[in-house]
Design an enzyme around this catalytic site. Structure first.
Site, PDB file in Angstrom:
ATOM      1  N   ASN A   8       0.879  -1.177   0.038  1.00 30.24           N
ATOM      2  CA  ASN A   8      -0.092  -0.038  -0.102  1.00 30.24           C
ATOM      3  C   ASN A   8       1.213   1.158  -0.110  1.00 30.24           C
ATOM      4  O   ASN A   8       1.449   1.665   0.968  1.00 30.24           O
ATOM      5  CB  ASN A   8      -0.722   0.009   1.004  1.00 30.24           C
ATOM      6  CG  ASN A   8      -1.891   1.161   1.523  1.00 30.24           C
ATOM      7  OD1 ASN A   8      -1.712   2.193   0.668  1.00 30.24           O
ATOM      8  ND2 ASN A   8      -2.112   1.165   2.618  1.00 30.24           N
ATOM      9  N   TRP A   9       0.837   1.792  -1.118  1.00 35.05           N
ATOM     10  CA  TRP A   9       1.779   3.096  -1.239  1.00 35.05           C
ATOM     11  C   TRP A   9       1.524   4.389  -0.520  1.00 35.05           C
ATOM     12  O   TRP A   9       1.961   5.132  -0.522  1.00 35.05           O
ATOM     13  CB  TRP A   9       2.122   3.267  -2.858  1.00 35.05           C
ATOM     14  CG  TRP A   9       3.057   2.324  -3.166  1.00 35.05           C
ATOM     15  CD1 TRP A   9       3.668   1.112  -2.869  1.00 35.05           C
ATOM     16  CD2 TRP A   9       3.640   2.587  -4.672  1.00 35.05           C
ATOM     17  NE1 TRP A   9       4.408   0.620  -3.422  1.00 35.05           N
ATOM     18  CE2 TRP A   9       4.758   1.542  -4.743  1.00 35.05           C
ATOM     19  CE3 TRP A   9       3.560   3.299  -5.871  1.00 35.05           C
ATOM     20  CZ2 TRP A   9       5.093   1.091  -5.905  1.00 35.05           C
ATOM     21  CZ3 TRP A   9       4.315   3.055  -6.805  1.00 35.05           C
ATOM     22  CH2 TRP A   9       5.057   1.901  -7.000  1.00 35.05           C
ATOM     23  N   LYS A  10       0.208   4.359  -0.084  1.00 38.23           N
ATOM     24  CA  LYS A  10      -0.579   5.273   0.722  1.00 38.23           C
ATOM     25  C   LYS A  10      -0.341   6.627  -0.268  1.00 38.23           C
ATOM     26  O   LYS A  10      -0.256   6.591  -1.498  1.00 38.23           O
ATOM     27  CB  LYS A  10      -0.178   5.553   1.950  1.00 38.23           C
ATOM     28  CG  LYS A  10      -0.024   4.213   2.843  1.00 38.23           C
ATOM     29  CD  LYS A  10       0.185   4.473   4.234  1.00 38.23           C
ATOM     30  CE  LYS A  10       0.158   2.961   4.684  1.00 38.23           C
ATOM     31  NZ  LYS A  10       0.417   2.962   6.312  1.00 38.23           N
ATOM     32  N   HIS A  91      -8.981   1.023   5.657  1.00 37.93           N
ATOM     33  CA  HIS A  91      -7.757   1.069   6.419  1.00 37.93           C
ATOM     34  C   HIS A  91      -7.947   2.090   7.631  1.00 37.93           C
ATOM     35  O   HIS A  91      -8.539   3.051   7.566  1.00 37.93           O
ATOM     36  CB  HIS A  91      -6.608   1.595   5.436  1.00 37.93           C
ATOM     37  CG  HIS A  91      -5.255   1.659   5.937  1.00 37.93           C
ATOM     38  ND1 HIS A  91      -4.912   2.537   6.872  1.00 37.93           N
ATOM     39  CD2 HIS A  91      -4.254   0.642   5.617  1.00 37.93           C
ATOM     40  CE1 HIS A  91      -3.630   2.317   7.052  1.00 37.93           C
ATOM     41  NE2 HIS A  91      -3.265   1.088   6.372  1.00 37.93           N
ATOM     42  N   GLU A  93      -6.131   4.268   8.826  1.00 39.65           N
ATOM     43  CA  GLU A  93      -5.688   5.634   8.297  1.00 39.65           C
ATOM     44  C   GLU A  93      -7.126   6.322   7.809  1.00 39.65           C
ATOM     45  O   GLU A  93      -7.337   7.628   8.240  1.00 39.65           O
ATOM     46  CB  GLU A  93      -4.658   6.111   7.486  1.00 39.65           C
ATOM     47  CG  GLU A  93      -3.522   5.535   8.208  1.00 39.65           C
ATOM     48  CD  GLU A  93      -2.285   5.001   7.334  1.00 39.65           C
ATOM     49  OE1 GLU A  93      -2.329   5.325   5.985  1.00 39.65           O
ATOM     50  OE2 GLU A  93      -1.156   4.422   7.862  1.00 39.65           O
ATOM     51  N   GLU A 161      -4.770  -5.629  11.208  1.00 37.61           N
ATOM     52  CA  GLU A 161      -3.600  -4.360  11.323  1.00 37.61           C
ATOM     53  C   GLU A 161      -3.896  -3.530  12.495  1.00 37.61           C
ATOM     54  O   GLU A 161      -4.789  -2.464  12.723  1.00 37.61           O
ATOM     55  CB  GLU A 161      -3.902  -3.462  10.211  1.00 37.61           C
ATOM     56  CG  GLU A 161      -3.723  -4.071   8.737  1.00 37.61           C
ATOM     57  CD  GLU A 161      -3.242  -2.878   7.736  1.00 37.61           C
ATOM     58  OE1 GLU A 161      -2.294  -3.374   7.082  1.00 37.61           O
ATOM     59  OE2 GLU A 161      -3.774  -1.889   7.478  1.00 37.61           O
ATOM     60  N   GLY A 167       3.562   1.965  10.743  1.00 33.15           N
ATOM     61  CA  GLY A 167       4.434   2.829  10.585  1.00 33.15           C
ATOM     62  C   GLY A 167       5.416   3.065  11.867  1.00 33.15           C
ATOM     63  O   GLY A 167       6.138   4.023  12.151  1.00 33.15           O
ATOM     64  N   SER A 206       4.166  -2.625  10.140  1.00 35.12           N
ATOM     65  CA  SER A 206       5.832  -2.699  10.553  1.00 35.12           C
ATOM     66  C   SER A 206       6.196  -4.205   9.939  1.00 35.12           C
ATOM     67  O   SER A 206       7.183  -4.639  10.485  1.00 35.12           O
ATOM     68  CB  SER A 206       5.901  -2.402  11.828  1.00 35.12           C
ATOM     69  OG  SER A 206       5.735  -1.150  12.160  1.00 35.12           O
ATOM     70  N   GLY A 228       5.212   0.964   4.528  1.00 38.29           N
ATOM     71  CA  GLY A 228       6.665   1.573   4.270  1.00 38.29           C
ATOM     72  C   GLY A 228       7.673   0.826   3.425  1.00 38.29           C
ATOM     73  O   GLY A 228       8.320   1.296   2.407  1.00 38.29           O
TER      74      GLY A 228
HETATM   75  P1  PGA Z   1       3.442   0.112   7.559  1.00 36.11           P
HETATM   76  O1  PGA Z   1       1.873   0.022   7.213  1.00 36.11           O
HETATM   77  O2  PGA Z   1       3.804  -1.387   6.830  1.00 36.11           O
HETATM   78  O3  PGA Z   1       4.275   1.306   6.976  1.00 36.11           O
HETATM   79  O4  PGA Z   1       3.469  -0.227   9.060  1.00 36.11           O
HETATM   80  C1  PGA Z   1       1.065  -0.957   6.982  1.00 36.11           C
HETATM   81  C2  PGA Z   1      -0.243  -0.695   6.533  1.00 36.11           C
HETATM   82  O5  PGA Z   1      -0.724   0.505   6.768  1.00 36.11           O
HETATM   83  O6  PGA Z   1      -0.921  -1.201   5.825  1.00 36.11           O
END
Ligand code: PGA
Length: 248
Positions: A8-10, A91, A93, A161, A167, A206, A228
């Protein structure tokens, strides 16, 4: 069950970053036991499709409606037109920044499935919930309310998650991940019947080349959702390799 390693490049990446996708696609061509997926920002979807090879391209969000007056939003059909095969729904976020709740996420996943996409539905506790010992209860309730009941193993992926692990470089212990994934498996069987046994359950938060092999070894971990570490082929491809090395 084939592993799914999804990036997921966000809100990262402009056209030059598609060079990373080229390298990921080159590596992905060799894998039989691992499905590889990347969700770039919407703006890169059209360019990413033709360069993706065996890598599945997908969206990071969609609107529950098919079309209409929803400024700034993208429908599942629009994603399909750009070559998307999946979309991430709910997600953490999106839950935290945009107040998305389980009902909305279920509506998005339903719309995605109706359009022919795989819905990757995300669930996970936050840090206070984990500290209060409520992680399993919170995640079970989220699954109850956000998974469309007509889901099949072909159009649903569930991603666990923990918000506090995203992150941050912190992850739950292996015992905690295995316990949560076993509960999620039981929950999916309860909701979807026998088919629930074949829905893939991803871990996200992570994941990196150093911890991937250990996390993916948990019996009910069927892949990973990676933020990430998905931004470069150098950090993403070793995670795909780790999945390919696991024989089940
Ligand atoms: P991360 O993000 O690998 O940067 O912790 C995971 C995610 O949001 O799917």
């Amino acid at each position: 069950m084939r592993f799914l390693i999804a990036g997921n490049w966000k809100m990262n990446g402009s056209r030059p970053m598609l060079a990373e996708l080229d390298r990921i696609a080159e590596a992905a061509a060799a894998y039989l036991t691992v499905e590889v997926a990347i969700a770039p920002p919407f703006t890169l979807l059209a360019d990413a499709g033709p360069r993706a090879g065996k890598v599945l391209i997908g969206g990071q969000d969609c609107h529950p409606a098919a079309k209409g007056a929803h400024t700034g939003c993208i429908s599942a059909d629009m994603l399909v037109e750009m070559g998307a095969r999946f979309v991430i729904c709910g997600h953490s976020e999106r839950r935290a920044e945009f107040g998305e709740n389980d009902a909305l996420i279920q509506a998005k996943a339903t719309a995605a499935q109706a359009a022919g996409l795989v819905a990757i539905v995300c669930v996970g506790e936050d840090e206070p919930e984990r500290n209060q010992g409520r992680a399993v209860t919170v995640v079970a309730a989220e699954i109850d309310r956000s998974v469309p009941l007509a889901s099949t193993p072909e159009n649903l992926v569930l991603s666990y998650e923990p918000a506090w692990a995203i992150g941050t470089g912190r992850t739950p212990t292996m015992a905690e991940i295995c316990e949560m994934h076993a509960m999620i498996r039981a929950k999916l069987i309860q909701l979807l019947g026998e088919e629930g046994a074949r829905v893939r359950i991803l871990y996200g938060g992570s994941v990196n080349p150093a911890n991937a092999a250990q996390i993916l070894a948990c019996p009910d971990v069927n892949g990973a959702l990676i933020g990430g570490a998905s931004l470069t082929a150098d950090s993403f491809v070793p995670i795909v390799n780790a999945a390919a090395d696991i024989v089940r």
